[in-house]
Scaffold this active site. Structure first.
Site, mmCIF file in Angstrom:
data_model
loop_
_atom_site.group_PDB
_atom_site.id
_atom_site.type_symbol
_atom_site.label_atom_id
_atom_site.label_comp_id
_atom_site.label_asym_id
_atom_site.label_seq_id
_atom_site.Cartn_x
_atom_site.Cartn_y
_atom_site.Cartn_z
ATOM 1 N N LYS A 155 23.054 -8.978 11.432
ATOM 2 C CA LYS A 155 23.643 -9.938 12.367
ATOM 3 C C LYS A 155 24.784 -9.218 13.091
ATOM 4 O O LYS A 155 25.961 -9.552 12.927
ATOM 5 C CB LYS A 155 24.105 -11.201 11.635
ATOM 6 C CG LYS A 155 22.933 -12.125 11.312
ATOM 7 C CD LYS A 155 23.345 -13.427 10.681
ATOM 8 C CE LYS A 155 24.007 -14.394 11.621
ATOM 9 N NZ LYS A 155 23.090 -15.008 12.615
HETATM 10 N N1 PMP Z 1 17.133 -15.032 13.615
HETATM 11 C C1 PMP Z 1 18.318 -14.823 14.210
HETATM 12 C C2 PMP Z 1 18.396 -13.887 15.367
HETATM 13 C C3 PMP Z 1 19.459 -15.515 13.754
HETATM 14 O O1 PMP Z 1 20.635 -15.336 14.346
HETATM 15 C C4 PMP Z 1 19.335 -16.427 12.687
HETATM 16 C C5 PMP Z 1 20.537 -17.188 12.205
HETATM 17 N N2 PMP Z 1 21.233 -16.491 11.228
HETATM 18 C C6 PMP Z 1 18.075 -16.577 12.076
HETATM 19 C C7 PMP Z 1 16.998 -15.862 12.576
HETATM 20 C C8 PMP Z 1 17.889 -17.471 10.886
HETATM 21 O O2 PMP Z 1 18.509 -16.907 9.767
HETATM 22 P P1 PMP Z 1 19.114 -17.822 8.612
HETATM 23 O O3 PMP Z 1 18.031 -18.712 8.157
HETATM 24 O O4 PMP Z 1 19.548 -16.858 7.574
HETATM 25 O O5 PMP Z 1 20.255 -18.569 9.207
#
Ligand code: PMP
Length: 306
Positions: A155
């Site tokens: 991220k």
């Molecule tokens: N893809 C991206 C690009 C994201 O920013 C997120 C949010 N964190 C997700 C997928 C989903 O991840 P998570 O379920 O861990 O929030």
């Protein structure tokens, strides 16, 4: 916005007391990475449960590693600080928690080769994403960043310009959300959420090799589908037009939770309503997140001492 308590440089302080240099590499170049975590408020139990807290900080640690940043705290310390911060703010509602690890140094150029790695954690109440139960989505003309450009499985703050451009285009064209394809033209994910399809009764989702962020909600959805619904889950490359003919399409993510996609590129998905699998997984997900399913109690960190 209220002056909440935040965690910064090893202490809990008021947000208004935090000062970050206008020259910092984080501000100028987006050098850093972050997490998004939810804590769910159970009115009945008067308890706040942080969802999969440890896994989020483990992912932050992995993001830092890819960016050549040493996190100045352990995962356990960050989990403890987060619980303490939530207590200090005394939240009695569902909350979004945002840890940010960033380069605080004000050296002019975007080098990662320094040790000024800082951690900030702030939080705020958060309800349903965009206030919607179902989304109309469109394939974006922006492609998802690939692992040869910027690490998509982290991220990384700077990577969210890619997400923001895709969202902007979708909203300007009258849709609710974008779906990005990989550089090779396979379905990847939304700007901040993973994507699932139901095809011939199986749950299908793009594989990690297709430049997705390996979502923690995605992992939860796959577990619930396998364990609780007895579904076969397939991680594989997905073609764009497979979306059009899917029985169901839905998004998963911390902010998005589990939400149906009822239209893609102006084509209705099945009858254009939220599908049964999505509904069932959503129900199971909220039960788990609210600490009501003992089998998944390890996903929930209670905040208040009882
Ligand atoms: N893809 C991206 C690009 C994201 O920013 C997120 C949010 N964190 C997700 C997928 C989903 O991840 P998570 O379920 O861990 O929030």
């Amino acid at each position: 916005m209220q002056d909440t308590y935040v965690f910064y440089q090893g202490k809990i302080v008021k947000e208004s007391e935090v000062q970050i240099s206008i020259r910092s590499k984080a501000f100028n170049y987006g050098l850093g990475c972050f997490e998004g975590i939810r804590a769910y408020w159970d009115e009945e139990a008067q308890q706040l449960y942080v969802f999969r807290l440890k896994e989020h900080f483990e992912r932050l640690q992995e993001s830092c590693k890819a960016l050549y940043m040493n996190l100045p705290y352990t995962v356990e310390e960050l989990c403890q600080w987060t619980v303490e911060l939530l207590r200090k703010n005394n939240f009695k509602t569902t909350v979004y928690i945002r840890p940010v690890a960033f380069k605080g140094s004000d050296h002019l150029f975007p080098t990662l080769f320094d040790d000024d790695n800082r951690v900030l954690i702030y939080c705020q109440p958060m309800g349903k994403f965009a206030g919607k139960d179902a989304f109309r989505a469109a394939i974006s003309s922006w492609r998802r960043i690939s692992d040869t450009m910027l690490p998509p499985r982290t991220k990384a703050t700077a990577a969210y310009l890619n997400s923001a451009l895709a969202s902007l285009e979708a909203l300007q064209n009258g849709y609710d959300e974008a779906i990005l394809l990989t550089k090779d033209g396979y379905v990847c994910e939304g700007p901040g959420e993973n994507i699932f399809l139901v095809k011939k009764g199986k749950l299908v989702t793009p594989s990690p090799a297709d430049d997705i962020l390996e979502g923690i909600t995605r992992d939860t959805v796959m577990t619930l589908a396998k364990e609780e619904l007895g579904m076969e889950v397939v991680e594989r490359s997905v073609g764009r037009t497979e979306l059009y003919s899917a029985q169901e399409v839905f998004f998963s993510g911390t902010a998005m939770e589990v939400t149906a996609v009822v239209e893609v590129d102006n084509r209705k998905i099945a009858d254009g309503q939220s599908g049964e699998v999505c509904k069932k997984i959503k129900e199971l997900f909220f039960d788990v997140a609210l600490g009501k399913n003992p089998k998944y109690a390890h996903y929930c960190t209670p905040v208040y001492e009882k």
